[in-house]
Each structure stands twice: as structure tokens, then as C-alpha cells.
Design a protein around this motif. Structure first.
Motif, PDB file in Angstrom:
ATOM      1  N   VAL A 180      -8.265  -3.019   3.020  1.00  0.00           N
ATOM      2  CA  VAL A 180      -6.731  -3.381   3.030  1.00  0.00           C
ATOM      3  C   VAL A 180      -6.358  -2.508   4.298  1.00  0.00           C
ATOM      4  CG1 VAL A 180      -4.681  -3.567   1.941  1.00  0.00           C
ATOM      5  CG2 VAL A 180      -6.937  -3.864   0.656  1.00  0.00           C
ATOM      6  N   LEU A 181      -5.743  -3.163   5.336  1.00  0.00           N
ATOM      7  CA  LEU A 181      -5.081  -2.312   6.258  1.00  0.00           C
ATOM      8  C   LEU A 181      -3.346  -2.683   6.322  1.00  0.00           C
ATOM      9  CD1 LEU A 181      -7.342  -3.046   9.183  1.00  0.00           C
ATOM     10  CD2 LEU A 181      -7.697  -1.312   7.715  1.00  0.00           C
ATOM     11  N   ALA A 182      -2.664  -1.660   6.563  1.00  0.00           N
ATOM     12  CA  ALA A 182      -1.240  -1.718   6.601  1.00  0.00           C
ATOM     13  C   ALA A 182      -0.504  -1.141   7.535  1.00  0.00           C
ATOM     14  CB  ALA A 182      -0.679  -1.234   5.144  1.00  0.00           C
ATOM     15  N   GLY A 183       0.380  -1.520   8.371  1.00  0.00           N
ATOM     16  CA  GLY A 183       1.232  -0.802   9.183  1.00  0.00           C
ATOM     17  C   GLY A 183       2.133   0.137   8.515  1.00  0.00           C
ATOM     18  N   ALA A 184       2.089   1.223   8.925  1.00  0.00           N
ATOM     19  CA  ALA A 184       3.321   2.193   8.207  1.00  0.00           C
ATOM     20  C   ALA A 184       4.551   1.872   8.398  1.00  0.00           C
ATOM     21  CB  ALA A 184       3.101   3.347   8.666  1.00  0.00           C
ATOM     22  N   ARG A 185       4.820   0.990   9.375  1.00  0.00           N
ATOM     23  CA  ARG A 185       6.337   0.585  10.007  1.00  0.00           C
ATOM     24  C   ARG A 185       6.316  -0.860   9.944  1.00  0.00           C
ATOM     25  NH1 ARG A 185       7.853   3.500  15.338  1.00  0.00           N
ATOM     26  NH2 ARG A 185       9.977   2.647  14.570  1.00  0.00           N
ATOM     27  N   ASP A 186       5.644  -1.521   9.108  1.00  0.00           N
ATOM     28  CA  ASP A 186       5.802  -3.126   8.834  1.00  0.00           C
ATOM     29  C   ASP A 186       6.831  -3.381   7.961  1.00  0.00           C
ATOM     30  OD1 ASP A 186       5.391  -5.635   8.496  1.00  0.00           O
ATOM     31  OD2 ASP A 186       3.428  -5.629   8.012  1.00  0.00           O
ATOM     32  N   THR A 187       7.894  -3.766   8.449  1.00  0.00           N
ATOM     33  CA  THR A 187       9.054  -4.294   7.898  1.00  0.00           C
ATOM     34  C   THR A 187       9.135  -5.425   7.014  1.00  0.00           C
ATOM     35  OG1 THR A 187      10.108  -5.115   9.522  1.00  0.00           O
ATOM     36  CG2 THR A 187      10.463  -2.852   9.130  1.00  0.00           C
ATOM     37  N   LEU A 188       7.928  -6.383   7.309  1.00  0.00           N
ATOM     38  CA  LEU A 188       7.717  -7.689   6.804  1.00  0.00           C
ATOM     39  C   LEU A 188       7.010  -7.505   5.603  1.00  0.00           C
ATOM     40  CD1 LEU A 188       8.543 -10.518   7.238  1.00  0.00           C
ATOM     41  CD2 LEU A 188       6.546 -10.825   8.464  1.00  0.00           C
ATOM     42  N   CYS A 189       5.977  -6.813   5.579  1.00  0.00           N
ATOM     43  CA  CYS A 189       5.009  -6.399   4.417  1.00  0.00           C
ATOM     44  C   CYS A 189       4.794  -5.077   4.490  1.00  0.00           C
ATOM     45  CB  CYS A 189       3.812  -7.333   4.676  1.00  0.00           C
ATOM     46  SG  CYS A 189       3.927  -9.034   4.583  1.00  0.00           S
ATOM     47  N   PRO A 190       5.588  -4.265   3.848  1.00  0.00           N
ATOM     48  CA  PRO A 190       5.588  -2.858   4.034  1.00  0.00           C
ATOM     49  C   PRO A 190       4.242  -2.485   3.173  1.00  0.00           C
ATOM     50  CG  PRO A 190       7.297  -3.441   2.088  1.00  0.00           C
ATOM     51  CD  PRO A 190       6.858  -4.905   3.114  1.00  0.00           C
ATOM     52  N   PRO A 191       4.056  -1.060   3.213  1.00  0.00           N
ATOM     53  CA  PRO A 191       2.792  -0.508   2.514  1.00  0.00           C
ATOM     54  C   PRO A 191       2.781  -0.508   1.199  1.00  0.00           C
ATOM     55  CG  PRO A 191       3.723   1.102   4.120  1.00  0.00           C
ATOM     56  CD  PRO A 191       4.694   0.037   4.256  1.00  0.00           C
ATOM     57  N   ALA A 192       3.957  -0.777   0.472  1.00  0.00           N
ATOM     58  CA  ALA A 192       3.656  -0.911  -1.091  1.00  0.00           C
ATOM     59  C   ALA A 192       2.908  -2.013  -1.528  1.00  0.00           C
ATOM     60  CB  ALA A 192       5.121  -0.717  -1.535  1.00  0.00           C
ATOM     61  N   PHE A 193       3.285  -3.108  -0.585  1.00  0.00           N
ATOM     62  CA  PHE A 193       2.615  -4.475  -0.860  1.00  0.00           C
ATOM     63  C   PHE A 193       0.903  -4.219  -0.865  1.00  0.00           C
ATOM     64  CE2 PHE A 193       5.973  -7.488   0.810  1.00  0.00           C
ATOM     65  CZ  PHE A 193       6.771  -7.087  -0.053  1.00  0.00           C
ATOM     66  N   HIS A 194       0.517  -3.373   0.102  1.00  0.00           N
ATOM     67  CA  HIS A 194      -0.956  -3.032   0.371  1.00  0.00           C
ATOM     68  C   HIS A 194      -1.287  -2.159  -0.606  1.00  0.00           C
ATOM     69  CE1 HIS A 194       0.920  -4.583   4.068  1.00  0.00           C
ATOM     70  NE2 HIS A 194      -0.174  -5.115   4.309  1.00  0.00           N
ATOM     71  N   ARG A 195      -0.637  -0.945  -1.134  1.00  0.00           N
ATOM     72  CA  ARG A 195      -1.050  -0.468  -2.353  1.00  0.00           C
ATOM     73  C   ARG A 195      -1.239  -1.340  -3.485  1.00  0.00           C
ATOM     74  NH1 ARG A 195       3.280   3.030  -0.280  1.00  0.00           N
ATOM     75  NH2 ARG A 195       2.514   4.524   0.969  1.00  0.00           N
ATOM     76  N   ALA A 196      -0.741  -2.137  -3.750  1.00  0.00           N
ATOM     77  CA  ALA A 196      -0.848  -2.938  -5.181  1.00  0.00           C
ATOM     78  C   ALA A 196      -1.991  -3.681  -4.884  1.00  0.00           C
ATOM     79  CB  ALA A 196       0.647  -4.006  -5.054  1.00  0.00           C
ATOM     80  N   ILE A 197      -2.341  -4.254  -3.729  1.00  0.00           N
ATOM     81  CA  ILE A 197      -3.472  -5.169  -3.393  1.00  0.00           C
ATOM     82  C   ILE A 197      -4.670  -4.305  -3.635  1.00  0.00           C
ATOM     83  CG2 ILE A 197      -4.911  -6.417  -1.696  1.00  0.00           C
ATOM     84  CD1 ILE A 197      -2.237  -7.214  -0.431  1.00  0.00           C
TER      85      ILE A 197
END
Length: 248
Positions: A180-197
């Protein structure tokens, strides 16, 4: 047509996000020796898009998806978990649509129907980049890609968004190597979404990329490249001994 060569390295099936096409991945170094199949988003239903993925190759595959493409991957996993030897999802959300999202998608669809596709492209553009402030060069690149996708496909993508369901249940049953890859400054899909995944998938590896927004293959291609190389290695160790074993 599916690839009939059942032997060799696992194929990668790659799905972009909304208003994106295969050019999204042009800076990514896909693992050498692996066939890479790009699946466009042209259907108005997540289930139909998942079937497009499953029809692309025979046997096990490594799925790679960004944003809406990753959501298609969740449905692939729901329908044919035995086919998914490895999973890489990024810049996405496994939750069901929220009421404000339905409203936004209807509004964008109405704009496109009224001949205002360019307005929709401009509306989505800031959320693709960290700080919502793209440079002129990357803004031009995004506009060119979105207009190459076009209004007809965009309307199908908006309709597909509305057919999403919560994927938490299927993620909890996943047993394939998962990144699971997340951008720390992704305003559309923030890191919290990816932590849940990542918390839902047993053994999933979450990587948070500093100073990156939504379009990770553009903004951090080297990190995406490294993640994919590690994933195919892990997937090869756990995939069925024969591709035929994983064919429905």
C-alpha cells in the motif's frame, strides 16, 4: 485477449485512476521479464471493470492500481482471490462512497453532459498534486492526459465510482503479498485511508511517501518502481505452482 502463455514470470495488470491513462506509468520501471498489461477505465460499473482485468490474462496475476484503479482491484480480489498473486494499491480509498461524493460526481457528470469537460478537468487538477499547487509543466501534463481520456470515458468513470462498495470485508480475507503506497500530502486520499487498508490486509506493507500527492507514479516513480520489484519477488514465492491452478 488473454495471454495464453501460462508459464514464466507473473504478469502485471495495471489500472490507472480517473482521468488517467497508461501514460500515468511512463516514469515507472516495471520489473524486467514480466508482461505488463494496461487496462483502461471505460465501463460504468466496478464489477464490469473487474471482469475486464480478469479477462486480460489467464491464471495468477499481480494487480497494480491507483485511485479508482485500485478500487477495481478490490473487486477483482472479491471475485477471484485465487487469481491475485500480488496486490499493489496506491492513492485510494477502500470505503463506500459518501453522500457528498455522490453529489460531486453528479455535478461533474452534468457539466460534461453540458459540454464543459474542460471545467471538470480544471476542477480535479489541484487535488492531484501536493499542496494543490502544480507547476505549469505538470499541470500541462495532467491536462493532456485527461483530455486524451476524453469526456465519454470520464462519464463512465463517474458512473463506476457510484457503484463502489466498502471493501473492508474482502481485504480482511486477502492472503496475497500486498503493498500500500500513500502520498503524505495527498488531499484527495489522505494517509489515514491507506492505514485502514494496510490494517485490514494481513501482512500488508504500508509505505508513506513524503512530499507526494495523489499521482504517485509521477511524483515518486522510483518508490513505485522499488515497491513493484519487491512485490513480484514476494508474489513469485507464494503464487500457485501452476498458473492453471489459479484459473477459475
Amino acid at each position: 485477449m488473454p495471454n495464453e502463455d501460462m508459464a514464466g514470470p507473473l504478469p502485471l495488470v495495471v489500472v490507472p485512476g480517473m482521468l488517467c491513462d497508461a501514460s500515468l506509468w511512463r516514469d515507472v520501471g516495471f520489473p524486467e521479464g514480466h508482461d505488463v498489461h494496461h487496462v483502461p477505465l471505460r465501463r460504468a460499473d466496478i464489477g464490469a471493470l473487474a471482469e475486464d482485468v480478469l479477462a486480460t490474462v489467464l491464471g495468477p496475476l499481480v494487480f497494480v492500481g491507483l485511485s479508482l484503479g485500485a478500487i477495481v482491484g478490490f473487486e477483482v480480489l472479491r471475485r477471484a482471490p485465487q487469481r491475485v498473486a500480488g496486490l499493489c494499491v496506491m492513492a485510494t480509498n477502500a470505503g463506500a462512497p459518501r453522500p457528498e461524493q455522490y453529489a460531486a460526481w453528479r455535478e461533474m457528470d452534468e457539466l460534461i453532459a453540458a459540454g464543459r469537460f474542460t471545467d471538470v478537468v480544471e476542477r480535479t487538477l489541484p487535488d492531484m498534486f501536493p499542496g494543490r499547487s502544480p507547476t505549469p509543466e505538470v499541470a500541462r501534463r495532467y491536462r493532456a492526459m485527461a483530455h486524451a481520456v476524453g469526456a465519454t470515458a470520464a462519464r463512465a468513470q463517474l458512473a463506476a465510482q457510484a457503484t463502489r462498495t466498502d471493501a473492508a470485508d474482502v481485504l480482511r480475507t486477502a492472503r496475497c503479498p500486498t503493498v500500500v503506497l500513500a502520498g503524505a500530502r495527498d488531499t484527495l486520499c489522505p494517509p489515514a485511508f491507506h492505514r485502514a487498508i494496510a490494517d485490514s490486509v494481513p501482512g500488508a506493507l504500508l509505505t508513506l511517501l513524503p512530499d507526494a500527492g495523489h499521482l504517485l507514479p509521477w511524483q515518486r516513480p522510483e518508490a513505485v518502481t522499488a515497491a513493484l520489484r519487491e512485490l513480484v519477488t514476494a508474489a513469485a514465492r507464494t503464487a500457485p505452482a501452476s498458473a492453471a491452478d489459479a484459473t477459475p
